[in-house]
Design a protein around this motif. Sequence first.
Motif, PDB file in Angstrom:
ATOM      1  N   GLU A 304     -23.037  -4.524  -6.492  1.00  0.00           N
ATOM      2  CA  GLU A 304     -23.398  -3.744  -7.684  1.00  0.00           C
ATOM      3  C   GLU A 304     -22.477  -2.538  -7.785  1.00  0.00           C
ATOM      4  OE1 GLU A 304     -27.269  -1.553  -9.786  1.00  0.00           O
ATOM      5  OE2 GLU A 304     -27.510  -2.726  -7.943  1.00  0.00           O
ATOM      6  N   ILE A 305     -21.855  -2.365  -8.935  1.00  0.00           N
ATOM      7  CA  ILE A 305     -20.880  -1.298  -9.141  1.00  0.00           C
ATOM      8  C   ILE A 305     -21.416  -0.325 -10.180  1.00  0.00           C
ATOM      9  CG2 ILE A 305     -18.525  -0.762  -9.864  1.00  0.00           C
ATOM     10  CD1 ILE A 305     -17.745  -3.609  -8.943  1.00  0.00           C
ATOM     11  N   ILE A 306     -21.493   0.951  -9.809  1.00  0.00           N
ATOM     12  CA  ILE A 306     -21.993   1.992 -10.703  1.00  0.00           C
ATOM     13  C   ILE A 306     -20.840   2.931 -11.052  1.00  0.00           C
ATOM     14  CG2 ILE A 306     -23.614   3.909 -10.982  1.00  0.00           C
ATOM     15  CD1 ILE A 306     -24.999   1.223 -10.817  1.00  0.00           C
ATOM     16  N   PRO A 307     -20.384   2.933 -12.323  1.00  0.00           N
ATOM     17  CA  PRO A 307     -19.355   3.897 -12.704  1.00  0.00           C
ATOM     18  C   PRO A 307     -19.988   5.266 -12.924  1.00  0.00           C
ATOM     19  CG  PRO A 307     -19.925   2.496 -14.575  1.00  0.00           C
ATOM     20  CD  PRO A 307     -20.745   2.014 -13.405  1.00  0.00           C
ATOM     21  N   GLY A 308     -19.436   6.268 -12.285  1.00  0.00           N
ATOM     22  CA  GLY A 308     -19.995   7.599 -12.468  1.00  0.00           C
ATOM     23  C   GLY A 308     -19.691   8.502 -11.292  1.00  0.00           C
ATOM     24  N   GLN A 309     -19.957   9.766 -11.500  1.00  0.00           N
ATOM     25  CA  GLN A 309     -19.686  10.792 -10.507  1.00  0.00           C
ATOM     26  C   GLN A 309     -20.963  11.142  -9.771  1.00  0.00           C
ATOM     27  OE1 GLN A 309     -16.434  12.538 -10.120  1.00  0.00           O
ATOM     28  NE2 GLN A 309     -17.475  13.024  -8.201  1.00  0.00           N
ATOM     29  N   ALA A 310     -20.909  11.068  -8.445  1.00  0.00           N
ATOM     30  CA  ALA A 310     -22.042  11.518  -7.632  1.00  0.00           C
ATOM     31  C   ALA A 310     -22.002  13.058  -7.569  1.00  0.00           C
ATOM     32  CB  ALA A 310     -21.960  10.919  -6.242  1.00  0.00           C
ATOM     33  N   PRO A 311     -23.167  13.750  -7.498  1.00  0.00           N
ATOM     34  CA  PRO A 311     -24.493  13.159  -7.264  1.00  0.00           C
ATOM     35  C   PRO A 311     -25.240  12.701  -8.517  1.00  0.00           C
ATOM     36  CG  PRO A 311     -24.632  15.543  -7.163  1.00  0.00           C
ATOM     37  CD  PRO A 311     -23.181  15.225  -7.380  1.00  0.00           C
ATOM     38  N   GLU A 312     -24.706  13.006  -9.720  1.00  0.00           N
ATOM     39  CA  GLU A 312     -25.448  12.655 -10.943  1.00  0.00           C
ATOM     40  C   GLU A 312     -25.721  11.154 -11.037  1.00  0.00           C
ATOM     41  OE1 GLU A 312     -23.481  16.479 -11.310  1.00  0.00           O
ATOM     42  OE2 GLU A 312     -22.673  14.460 -10.894  1.00  0.00           O
ATOM     43  N   ALA A 313     -24.761  10.331 -10.614  1.00  0.00           N
ATOM     44  CA  ALA A 313     -24.893   8.879 -10.745  1.00  0.00           C
ATOM     45  C   ALA A 313     -25.901   8.278  -9.777  1.00  0.00           C
ATOM     46  CB  ALA A 313     -23.531   8.212 -10.538  1.00  0.00           C
ATOM     47  N   LEU A 314     -26.432   9.081  -8.864  1.00  0.00           N
ATOM     48  CA  LEU A 314     -27.349   8.560  -7.851  1.00  0.00           C
ATOM     49  C   LEU A 314     -28.812   8.642  -8.257  1.00  0.00           C
ATOM     50  CD1 LEU A 314     -25.751  10.346  -4.739  1.00  0.00           C
ATOM     51  CD2 LEU A 314     -25.164   8.105  -5.690  1.00  0.00           C
ATOM     52  N   SER A 315     -29.098   9.272  -9.374  1.00  0.00           N
ATOM     53  CA  SER A 315     -30.479   9.674  -9.670  1.00  0.00           C
ATOM     54  C   SER A 315     -31.450   8.516  -9.833  1.00  0.00           C
ATOM     55  CB  SER A 315     -30.507  10.551 -10.926  1.00  0.00           C
ATOM     56  OG  SER A 315     -29.945   9.853 -12.028  1.00  0.00           O
ATOM     57  N   ASP A 316     -31.029   7.408 -10.407  1.00  0.00           N
ATOM     58  CA  ASP A 316     -31.977   6.319 -10.704  1.00  0.00           C
ATOM     59  C   ASP A 316     -31.756   5.084  -9.828  1.00  0.00           C
ATOM     60  OD1 ASP A 316     -33.272   7.726 -12.777  1.00  0.00           O
ATOM     61  OD2 ASP A 316     -31.633   7.218 -14.162  1.00  0.00           O
ATOM     62  N   LEU A 317     -31.061   5.222  -8.718  1.00  0.00           N
ATOM     63  CA  LEU A 317     -30.774   4.073  -7.865  1.00  0.00           C
ATOM     64  C   LEU A 317     -31.932   3.802  -6.911  1.00  0.00           C
ATOM     65  CD1 LEU A 317     -27.044   4.751  -6.906  1.00  0.00           C
ATOM     66  CD2 LEU A 317     -27.950   3.480  -8.851  1.00  0.00           C
ATOM     67  N   PRO A 318     -32.115   2.546  -6.506  1.00  0.00           N
ATOM     68  CA  PRO A 318     -33.149   2.234  -5.507  1.00  0.00           C
ATOM     69  C   PRO A 318     -32.838   2.905  -4.179  1.00  0.00           C
ATOM     70  CG  PRO A 318     -31.746   0.325  -5.916  1.00  0.00           C
ATOM     71  CD  PRO A 318     -31.390   1.342  -6.956  1.00  0.00           C
ATOM     72  N   GLN A 319     -33.886   3.209  -3.421  1.00  0.00           N
ATOM     73  CA  GLN A 319     -33.704   3.943  -2.162  1.00  0.00           C
ATOM     74  C   GLN A 319     -32.893   3.121  -1.166  1.00  0.00           C
ATOM     75  OE1 GLN A 319     -37.181   4.815   0.411  1.00  0.00           O
ATOM     76  NE2 GLN A 319     -36.501   6.952   0.322  1.00  0.00           N
ATOM     77  N   PRO A 320     -31.876   3.741  -0.560  1.00  0.00           N
ATOM     78  CA  PRO A 320     -31.028   3.009   0.391  1.00  0.00           C
ATOM     79  C   PRO A 320     -31.577   3.088   1.812  1.00  0.00           C
ATOM     80  CG  PRO A 320     -30.136   5.187   0.070  1.00  0.00           C
ATOM     81  CD  PRO A 320     -31.400   5.115  -0.783  1.00  0.00           C
ATOM     82  N   HIS A 321     -31.116   2.158   2.642  1.00  0.00           N
ATOM     83  CA  HIS A 321     -31.349   2.267   4.082  1.00  0.00           C
ATOM     84  C   HIS A 321     -30.231   3.064   4.744  1.00  0.00           C
ATOM     85  CE1 HIS A 321     -33.498  -1.441   2.847  1.00  0.00           C
ATOM     86  NE2 HIS A 321     -34.378  -1.064   3.743  1.00  0.00           N
ATOM     87  N   CYS A 322     -29.013   2.944   4.173  1.00  0.00           N
ATOM     88  CA  CYS A 322     -27.848   3.639   4.713  1.00  0.00           C
ATOM     89  C   CYS A 322     -27.016   4.180   3.554  1.00  0.00           C
ATOM     90  CB  CYS A 322     -26.971   2.701   5.542  1.00  0.00           C
ATOM     91  SG  CYS A 322     -27.737   2.072   7.047  1.00  0.00           S
ATOM     92  N   ILE A 323     -26.334   5.290   3.821  1.00  0.00           N
ATOM     93  CA  ILE A 323     -25.403   5.862   2.849  1.00  0.00           C
ATOM     94  C   ILE A 323     -24.084   6.136   3.561  1.00  0.00           C
ATOM     95  CG2 ILE A 323     -24.911   7.778   1.278  1.00  0.00           C
ATOM     96  CD1 ILE A 323     -27.893   8.186   0.919  1.00  0.00           C
ATOM     97  N   PHE A 324     -22.988   5.743   2.903  1.00  0.00           N
ATOM     98  CA  PHE A 324     -21.661   6.114   3.377  1.00  0.00           C
ATOM     99  C   PHE A 324     -21.002   6.960   2.308  1.00  0.00           C
ATOM    100  CE2 PHE A 324     -17.034   5.216   3.306  1.00  0.00           C
ATOM    101  CZ  PHE A 324     -16.704   5.906   4.464  1.00  0.00           C
ATOM    102  N   ILE A 325     -20.450   8.104   2.715  1.00  0.00           N
ATOM    103  CA  ILE A 325     -19.696   8.962   1.807  1.00  0.00           C
ATOM    104  C   ILE A 325     -18.244   8.940   2.259  1.00  0.00           C
ATOM    105  CG2 ILE A 325     -19.439  11.264   0.811  1.00  0.00           C
ATOM    106  CD1 ILE A 325     -22.350  11.818   1.491  1.00  0.00           C
ATOM    107  N   GLY A 326     -17.401   8.388   1.415  1.00  0.00           N
ATOM    108  CA  GLY A 326     -15.992   8.288   1.757  1.00  0.00           C
ATOM    109  C   GLY A 326     -15.102   9.180   0.938  1.00  0.00           C
ATOM    110  N   GLY A 327     -15.674   9.837  -0.069  1.00  0.00           N
ATOM    111  CA  GLY A 327     -14.882  10.716  -0.913  1.00  0.00           C
ATOM    112  C   GLY A 327     -15.775  11.669  -1.694  1.00  0.00           C
ATOM    113  N   GLY A 328     -15.194  12.801  -2.100  1.00  0.00           N
ATOM    114  CA  GLY A 328     -15.943  13.748  -2.915  1.00  0.00           C
ATOM    115  C   GLY A 328     -16.937  14.592  -2.145  1.00  0.00           C
ATOM    116  N   LEU A 329     -16.726  14.749  -0.847  1.00  0.00           N
ATOM    117  CA  LEU A 329     -17.712  15.424  -0.016  1.00  0.00           C
ATOM    118  C   LEU A 329     -17.912  16.882  -0.422  1.00  0.00           C
ATOM    119  CD1 LEU A 329     -19.605  15.340   2.420  1.00  0.00           C
ATOM    120  CD2 LEU A 329     -17.636  15.847   3.878  1.00  0.00           C
ATOM    121  N   THR A 330     -16.853  17.537  -0.947  1.00  0.00           N
ATOM    122  CA  THR A 330     -16.972  18.943  -1.311  1.00  0.00           C
ATOM    123  C   THR A 330     -17.632  19.153  -2.665  1.00  0.00           C
ATOM    124  OG1 THR A 330     -14.721  18.876  -2.220  1.00  0.00           O
ATOM    125  CG2 THR A 330     -14.964  19.591   0.075  1.00  0.00           C
ATOM    126  N   THR A 331     -18.003  18.066  -3.354  1.00  0.00           N
ATOM    127  CA  THR A 331     -18.722  18.201  -4.624  1.00  0.00           C
ATOM    128  C   THR A 331     -20.054  18.907  -4.381  1.00  0.00           C
ATOM    129  OG1 THR A 331     -17.738  16.134  -5.409  1.00  0.00           O
ATOM    130  CG2 THR A 331     -19.676  16.944  -6.598  1.00  0.00           C
TER     131      THR A 331
END
Length: 403
Positions: A304-331
């Motif tokens: 599943e591909i979600i176009p958008g900028q985190a964290p705004e794009a994360l608001s309506d997603l199902p709860q994850p078991h794991c999260i990986f952040i590979g970019g945009g950490l200083t946002t």
Amino acid sequence: MTGQQKWLSVIGIGEEGQAGLSAAARSLLEQAQILVGGRRHLGFLDESDRRERLIWGAPLQTTIDAILQRRGQRVCVLATGDPMWYGIGATLARQVPLAEMTILPAPSAFSLACSRLGWPLTEVDTLSLCGRPPALLLGYLYPGVRLLLLSGDRRTPAIVAQLLTERGFGESQMTVLERMGSSEERQIQGTAATWNDEDLADLNTIAIDCSGENQQRRCVPGLPDEAYFHDGQLTKREIRSVTLSSLAPQPGQLLWDVGAGCGSISIEWLRSDRRCRAISIEPHPQRLQYLADNAASLGVPHLEIIPGQAPEALSDLPQPHCIFIGGGLTTPHLLETCWQALPPGGRLVVNAVTVESEQKLLQAQQTWGGALTRIAIQRAQPLGKFLSWKAMAPVTQWSVIKP
């Protein structure tokens, strides 16, 4: 009516029709007030039978809703072979309590195919391409594997042969088994590279004995970097292997891949087990195209591909078991939003390559705990007539489990 009454029966039926049904299955069929199935299934019944019939429509849920509306009446669903193996029985069982259902399977197409070919079913990989992307096949290919595929229709074998040939498995032996169990049963054999038989029945199963070489099929993380389309923003093979080890995917778990780039982490997460799920979040238009191309070419088109900028794009997603952040950490608020989204026991893994990102990780580790690891990789490259070590950009990784 109580919720414990069994009003719905799901009966597997083969090409021999009613003659192949057990006494219990025939009894349920005779008692039914409403009959459900495809045109082929209902065609096994006597033309003089005037009971109400429901034929599967599109979307499938429309017919399922019609079945649910008849709760309390005796409904019998006819299905091909084993309804619980890529079948309607599994779909219905997710929406109807098992206490209200009776499920009677017939031999599956996979069981029948193995009996025809002499293949031990426990040593065979199985996949359905009925209503599913053919690219799923690409996640199953490696030299020596034996595969059984449920076809979508008569065109599926040619599509499969083309995919095999394109991926270096053109020497693979293919057998198409048509209408198994009927008087019209037939086998068509050939190699993928020379396959040209189009005179096939829609009801067929494909057996593949894979032969060839494909370095993109690995049973452990770390596909070659060349396996991916990318613009340079790629988690390199060695770092990717360590990152997947830190993420520790388990079957059925959902990953958020935040700042996914070309998708290498989420793709290899999905390849670790066919039951894993992943959502890639990426704002860059070109990388979104790389994401889709890589997912299809590496056998996980269901990413599943979600176009958008985190964290705004994360608001309506199902709860994850794991999260990986590979970019945009200083946002702003990205790390905090991801931490809050995780359930207790959820895992967060973050890779950083800049000093500013490392500072964020140090602060997070002091607040939430976890482990910090510095990963430095060097690759040998030519320097004149000799070899010299060239260092890749070091990566600082933070891995933590939410208490």
